[in-house]
Structures are given as C-alpha cells and as structure tokens.
Scaffold this motif. Structure first.
Motif, PDB file in Angstrom:
ATOM      1  N   ILE A 254       1.087  -0.753   0.307  1.00 45.03           N
ATOM      2  CA  ILE A 254       0.021  -0.194  -0.032  1.00 45.03           C
ATOM      3  C   ILE A 254       0.971   1.753   0.067  1.00 45.03           C
ATOM      4  O   ILE A 254       1.347   1.399   1.108  1.00 45.03           O
TER       5      ILE A 254
ATOM      6  N   HIS B 257       0.924   5.922  -0.764  1.00 40.54           N
ATOM      7  CA  HIS B 257       0.401   7.009  -1.621  1.00 40.54           C
ATOM      8  C   HIS B 257       0.992   7.291  -2.888  1.00 40.54           C
ATOM      9  O   HIS B 257       1.951   7.680  -2.739  1.00 40.54           O
TER      10      HIS B 257
ATOM     11  N   THR C 136      -3.474   3.874  -2.769  1.00 42.33           N
ATOM     12  CA  THR C 136      -4.353   4.980  -2.460  1.00 42.33           C
ATOM     13  C   THR C 136      -4.745   6.410  -2.776  1.00 42.33           C
ATOM     14  O   THR C 136      -5.969   6.797  -2.903  1.00 42.33           O
TER      15      THR C 136
ATOM     16  N   LEU D  28      -5.670   4.942   4.473  1.00 46.43           N
ATOM     17  CA  LEU D  28      -6.320   3.830   4.222  1.00 46.43           C
ATOM     18  C   LEU D  28      -7.707   2.999   5.154  1.00 46.43           C
ATOM     19  O   LEU D  28      -8.683   2.793   4.320  1.00 46.43           O
TER      20      LEU D  28
END
Length: 246
Positions: free
Chosen positions: A88, A90, A113, A169
């Motif tokens: 995960i 950004h 994200t 998240l």
C-alpha cells in the motif's frame, strides 16, 4: 501463510532518473502482527536541496549508513515480496520506480491510495497525503497511533507519512465499502488502482474549468492536439480524452 499488508513510503535524493532511495519506512500488518521498519541509507548520489527541503534528510545523517540494498529493512521487504501480500503506497509509481533502481520488483498486489482516492473522492480539491491529513483530521489521531506502534511522528519523514497513510487507508476502505457494497473492499482497491480514471474537467490551460465533454463539442481539435503533441500527457488524461472524442 497469513496475508501481510505492507504500508510503505520512501524518501529519496530527488525525483530524477539518477536519484536513489535514502530512507525506507514501512509498517507490516498481519493477524495480530505489527512490524515497523524505518531506516536511512547512504547513496553515491548527492541529496538535492529541493529534496532536503521536503524531507529534512541531510548528508551527515546518512554518512556511514548502509546502502539501501545492504540494509536489513530492504532484505525484510524482499522476504515479504510474495503474491499473497499487499503493498500500500500513496502515488505508487514513484516509490516502486525508485525501488526498481534497487532491484526490487514487487510481486505483491498493489493498492495505490492516490488512485483509489481519485476514483472515490473525485471532487476533492487535491488528493495529496498531507491534504487528506488535514481535511480528514487524521492529525488528531496520529499521536495515539504512533504511541501504539512506538513511532515518532515527523511530517514528510517516511515513517511519519506511513502512519498517516495507515489512517487514510482505513477511511478509504470505509468509503469503498459504502460505494461498492457486497464487494471485498481490499480487492476493490487493488482493482481501482489498475482502473483508468475518468477526468471530468480541465484544471489547467486555456479551457480551465470546462468539462472535457464541453471542449469535445466546441474545440475537439485542441483535444486531438493534446494527444498528438503533449509528450508527458498523463495516462488518465489520454484515456479521458479518447473516451470523450469517441
């Protein structure tokens, strides 16, 4: 083996082709397992002043440190690099591109994200991590989160940003569940990461404020010119222009 969720951020010497990773911060989440990795690295590439302005990492802070590939946090990331796990980030293309220079090619399922937020919150003024930190008041929760993980919060520091990303998240996951009921929100975020984003209106240039549909009707030649002449045209913008022209 239980799935692991790796929430990751890097800091680098700059944003150019030759720049390299000088900090790796990530949190590993699993069933009752939380692991925090945060390490600075040395680099043959000097840190640009623009990069220092963003992350505050100076040459003396990385002097004598191992390189990224020599580090324990990098080795641990390689151990976690399987198709069962989720990465995960950004703005994933940037960090993954930087890690590729260190011979790290992710096998994990990726959740970006930034892309998820653009899909499910299209009307926000911005989609930057620090924007959401304040807009969603994540900063009010971060100290408690940091204390529980034993993390020191510092804006733009890799692990500080990872902490905000963990909170973001959670909010995005709730919003995805609302907008796509009945679907697994984690798998849906992976799907949205790989789905082109339909851009509705111009935020720049001579047609700023107009929708792409309006421009397609009044000045289709301009859109065709953008496709043929703008070398750095964003993939989502290309997709959106082709959609309205067809």
């Amino acid at each position: 083996m239980a799935k692991r969720y790796i929430i990751l951020d890097t800091e680098t010497t700059g944003t150019g082709e030759l720049d390299r990773v000088i900090q790796l911060g990530y949190i590993v989440l699993g069933e009752k397992v939380v692991e925090v990795q945060n390490e600075l690295f040395s680099s043959d590439v000097p840190i640009s002043f623009g990069a220092m302005e963003v992350h505050g990492i100076t040459p003396d802070m990385i002097d004598g440190k191992p390189t990224c590939k020599e580090s324990s946090s990098y080795r641990r990331l390689q151990e976690l690099n399987t198709q069962d796990n989720y990465m995960i980030i950004h703005n994933a293309p940037f960090d993954l591109g930087m890690l590729e220079k260190e011979d790290f090619n992710t096998q994990m399922k990726v959740i970006d994200t930034l892309r998820v937020a653009k899909h499910i919150l299209p009307d926000e003024d911005a989609h930057r991590l620090q924007y959401f930190r304040y807009k969603m008041e994540l900063y009010k929760e971060e100290q408690k989160e940091a204390d529980s993980l034993g993390v020191v919060v510092k804006a733009h520091d890799a692990i500080g940003d990872v902490l905000i990303l963990k909170l973001l998240l959670s909010r995005l996951k709730d919003e995805v569940s609302k907008q796509f009921p009945g679907e697994n929100p984690v798998e849906k975020m992976v799907d949205l990461t790989n789905t082109p984003i339909m851009i509705k209106s111009f935020r720049f240039g001579k047609h700023k404020g107009k929708t792409l549909q309006e421009v397609a009707a009044s000045d289709a030649g301009y859109l065709r010119w953008m496709l043929s002449s703008m070398e750095n045209l964003d993939e989502d913008m290309k997709y959106s222009i082709n959609s309205v022209l067809s």
